[in-house]
Design an enzyme around this catalytic site. Structure first.
Site, PDB file in Angstrom:
ATOM      1  N   HIS A 257      19.604 -23.707  19.507  1.00  6.83           N
ATOM      2  CA  HIS A 257      20.841 -24.565  19.410  1.00  6.83           C
ATOM      3  C   HIS A 257      21.961 -23.502  19.538  1.00  6.83           C
ATOM      4  O   HIS A 257      22.034 -22.399  19.226  1.00  6.83           O
ATOM      5  CB  HIS A 257      20.856 -25.081  17.950  1.00  6.83           C
ATOM      6  CG  HIS A 257      21.975 -26.116  17.688  1.00  6.83           C
ATOM      7  ND1 HIS A 257      23.326 -25.820  17.604  1.00  6.83           N
ATOM      8  CD2 HIS A 257      21.954 -27.334  18.083  1.00  6.83           C
ATOM      9  CE1 HIS A 257      24.019 -27.015  17.525  1.00  6.83           C
ATOM     10  NE2 HIS A 257      23.367 -27.863  17.793  1.00  6.83           N
ATOM     11  N   GLU A 315      16.826 -32.751  17.795  1.00  6.86           N
ATOM     12  CA  GLU A 315      16.181 -33.540  18.591  1.00  6.86           C
ATOM     13  C   GLU A 315      14.719 -33.495  18.419  1.00  6.86           C
ATOM     14  O   GLU A 315      14.122 -34.892  18.441  1.00  6.86           O
ATOM     15  CB  GLU A 315      16.629 -33.016  20.098  1.00  6.86           C
ATOM     16  CG  GLU A 315      17.973 -32.790  20.505  1.00  6.86           C
ATOM     17  CD  GLU A 315      18.486 -34.197  20.608  1.00  6.86           C
ATOM     18  OE1 GLU A 315      18.236 -35.257  20.210  1.00  6.86           O
ATOM     19  OE2 GLU A 315      19.372 -34.292  21.524  1.00  6.86           O
TER      20      GLU A 315
END
Ligand code: ACO
Length: 378
Positions: A257, A315
């Site tokens: 991320h 996700e």
């Protein structure tokens, strides 16, 4: 990309708003939504409570909550022109996010005099109806009328299948919608704020935000993360399949991320929600497999990119949770939009209150005194 004389093409580190809506700390792995640590809010609030909180700055009392629920429920049916457009989009085999963007732009048909709050409620209520109706149309089925007796989350699941969902599934979806409702000044939220800062309208802001969310660098595709879990199939294959992907130079979907350098707090909340939901009403074997895939991926990534802290992102468990809810991958991103719409609108209200046009500067780096050449001589 690195900064150049104070300029960063991604605006990284640029402070562009002050907000009461959410706080993201990528080093600590902390997400606070309107004063509540994510885990506390996501697992306890109904989606309607979260909407009220973001739009008003405090939790609703029983009367306020009942009023909001009833208002949203009454606003769910779509204008006829929106439904017609969805039929046309399905005939043209339009993707779910493009259909959502087109349909969202029609949401103020016939209500141009409405105040901001009424428009916002109609948008929140109807975005869910658009996503469910369009999904039905793409499957060759007729849309299912919303049921005003059901909550926002329960009704969305009902409109997809025609079957009232179990409490476990409703809780799973509410936890997901609460988890993704707001996340600092992400790209789609910034887009919405820029649009509304020109004193344009809320429907324009939400349509623009949906356009921004659609891009693979933002709303992305949790679908590939799920594909990896299915490709692995059994826990004993996890290490070999994941290592082969890394050896081939592929990225492991659902990991890493830009902001979070520890486990994304949303992954934490969604993995707990997925476990609860799968235990009560789902395939625990798939959940166990996903846990093994996660552990193996994080371990292999630590060796593959030492010191990069590549951890599980939102996700990975989004994919698992939404799949467990019976959703198909092509509506994962539109379902993200159902949650995030409430956050976009809350940011619009903040921006409208500030009343300041957002107008940054650019630095011209082109020529200054070019020679004019007549067209025949070029
Ligand atoms: N698998 C393998 N290697 C990875 C992964 C991954 N998932 N993520 C990052 N790396 C590697 C990169 O190749 C890079 O290596 P390099 O420096 O040798 O080129 C290094 O780790 C650092 O990665 P960056 O790309 O600089 O990290 P960045 O912060 O820009 O990217 C991103 C973040 C795009 C999310 C990245 O981690 C990624 O592609 N993950 C997989 C896709 C994914 O899960 N996307 C959803 C993100 S969640 C969200 O946006 C809502």
């Amino acid at each position: 990309m690195s900064s150049n004389n104070g300029y960063d093409p991604g605006l990284a580190g640029v402070l562009a708003a002050e907000t009461y809506l959410s706080h993201v700390d990528g080093q600590k792995g902390e997400l606070v939504i309107a004063g509540f640590p994510l885990a506390k809010l996501a697992a306890n609030a109904t989606f309607e409570e979260t909407v009220f909180l973001l739009w008003n700055g405090h939790l609703p009392n029983q009367t306020e909550l009942t009023d909001l629920k009833n208002e949203l429920a009454a606003l769910r049916p779509l204008p006829a022109a929106t439904t017609d457009l969805l039929h046309e989009a399905a005939n043209a085999n339009t993707t779910s996010m493009d259909a959502l963007r087109m349909a969202a732009a029609t949401l103020d048909l016939g209500s141009s005099q409405a105040d901001h709050r009424s428009t916002a409620k109609a948008i929140v209520a109807r975005i869910a109806t658009i996503v469910a109706s369009y999904h039905r149309l793409r499957q060759g089925a007729e849309p299912i009328d919303p049921d005003p007796a059901l909550s926002h989350a329960a009704n969305f699941l009902y409109m997809l299948t025609g079957t009232p969902p179990s409490d476990a599934r409703v809780r799973g979806l509410e936890t997901y919608l609460n988890t993704v409702v707001d996340h600092g000044l992400n790209a789609s939220t910034f887009a919405a704020r820029v649009i509304v800062a020109t004193q344009s309208d809320l429907v324009s802001a939400i349509t623009g935000a949906i356009g921004a969310l659609k891009g693979p660098l933002h709303g992305g595709a949790p679908g590939p993360a799920l594909d990896t879990v299915f490709e692995i199939g059994t826990a004993d294959r996890a290490e070999a399949v994941l290592q082969a992907k890394l050896d081939a130079g592929e990225r492991l979907m659902g990991f890493g991320h830009r902001v979070y350098k520890v486990r994304d707090p949303r992954a934490e909340v969604l993995s707990t929600a997925a476990e609860k939901m799968f235990k009560a009403d789902g395939d625990m074997a798939l959940y166990e497999l996903a846990k093994t895939v996660e552990e193996t991926a994080v371990r292999l990534l630590a060796v593959h990119k030492p010191g990069r802290n590549l951890q599980t992102n939102v996700e990975f468990y989004t994919a698992l949770l939404l799949h467990g809810l019976g959703l198909e991958t092509n509506i994962f991103t539109p379902t993200f939009a159902i949650g995030r719409t409430a956050g976009w609108l809350a940011h619009c209200f903040e921006q409208i209150k500030y009343g300041r046009l957002i107008r940054p500067q650019s630095r011209y780096i082109g020529a200054m005194d070019s020679e004019w050449v007549p067209v025949a001589e070029r």
